[in-house]
Design an enzyme around this catalytic site. Structure first.
Site, PDB file in Angstrom:
ATOM      1  N   ASP A 122       0.488   8.572  -0.432  1.00 57.92           N
ATOM      2  CA  ASP A 122       0.789   7.209  -0.010  1.00 57.92           C
ATOM      3  C   ASP A 122       0.200   6.164  -0.957  1.00 57.92           C
ATOM      4  OD1 ASP A 122       2.065   8.204   2.196  1.00 57.92           O
ATOM      5  OD2 ASP A 122       0.356   7.945   3.550  1.00 57.92           O
ATOM      6  N   LYS A 123       0.861   5.026  -1.032  1.00 61.24           N
ATOM      7  CA  LYS A 123       0.419   3.935  -1.914  1.00 61.24           C
ATOM      8  C   LYS A 123      -1.037   3.527  -1.660  1.00 61.24           C
ATOM      9  CE  LYS A 123       1.933  -0.536  -3.743  1.00 61.24           C
ATOM     10  NZ  LYS A 123       2.994  -1.567  -3.747  1.00 61.24           N
TER      11      LYS A 123
END
Length: 241
Positions: A102-103
């Protein structure tokens, strides 16, 4: 004469993953010997494959990188997306990530041009371990550790049992063998906790070690050999579809 599925033949050139190849085929962007083809077509080494008019062949060896992804970088091959992982690494050959991180998360992710290895590693039923260090917004209790390790109901299922170990008051270590969307964050949220930092430190037999954030290194010979042994019995996409 050896035949293989078109999507596999494309992925093995390093052009994209099998899933990406399927998308290109569905969009009518792939031709075999000058003829636009559909999903499921099989090809040989003597066939000429073109994507959007360009002949694709594998002219570089397999590349396997260990990358320490910083927070804020998105695991996508879409170069139009801001802060995408491909532009950030700026590797001289075409590569793509194996899986996602995930970012807002950081840590270990594999990068490669070998589409075949991608599918074998991503088959969740092969129980390949992924290890994380997670910091949450309040004190970790014995009840929290027990519930996390025994399974949490998220995304219309219950997470598999896993190893969870407290590191300090607000930080724990967790080893997963599945990869549900934002799994750790959703598990914590269900139990009333908020993830503040999340770092992946190991995938299978490969550890992040002291690799600096934003840097990459090549797999060692031993790491690659061990991974190939671990995925030797992995289901292939066409067999599992």
């Amino acid at each position: 004469m050896e035949y293989k599925r078109l999507n596999k033949a494309i992925s093995e050139t390093g052009y994209c993953s099998r899933r990406g190849a399927d998308k290109l085929i569905e969009e009518g962007k792939v031709k075999v010997n000058g003829v636009t083809v559909g999903l499921g077509v099989k090809v040989t080494k003597d066939d000429t494959i073109t994507v959007q008019g360009n002949v694709i062949t594998k002219n570089v060896p397999n590349i396997y990188l260990v990358f320490n992804k910083p927070v804020g970088i998105t695991c996508t091959t879409d170069l139009s997306k801001r802060d995408n992982i491909i532009k950030y690494i700026n590797y001289p050959e075409r590569i793509f990530p194996i899986g996602r991180l995930d970012k807002p998360s950081e840590g270990l992710i594999f990068m490669t041009n070998d589409g075949d290895i991608v599918n074998k590693i991503l088959r969740s039923k092969n129980n390949h371990e992924k290890e994380y260090v997670v910091t949450v917004n309040k004190k970790i209790t014995t009840s929290f550790l027990k519930k996390m390790s025994h399974g949490v109901p998220i995304l219309d299922t219950v997470t598999k049992k896993c190893s969870v170990r407290k590191i300090n008051e607000n930080t724990f270590n967790i080893v997963l063998t599945q990869g549900l969307n934002r799994q750790i964050r959703r598990m914590c949220q269900y139990l009333g906790y908020e993830v503040k930092t999340l770092k992946r430190i190991r995938i299978m037999n490969v550890s992040l070690g002291n690799l600096a954030v934003g840097k990459y290194r090549h797999f060692t010979k031993n790491e690659l050999q061990k991974i190939q042994l671990l995925i030797a019995d992995s289901s292939k996409t066409e067999e599992a579809s």
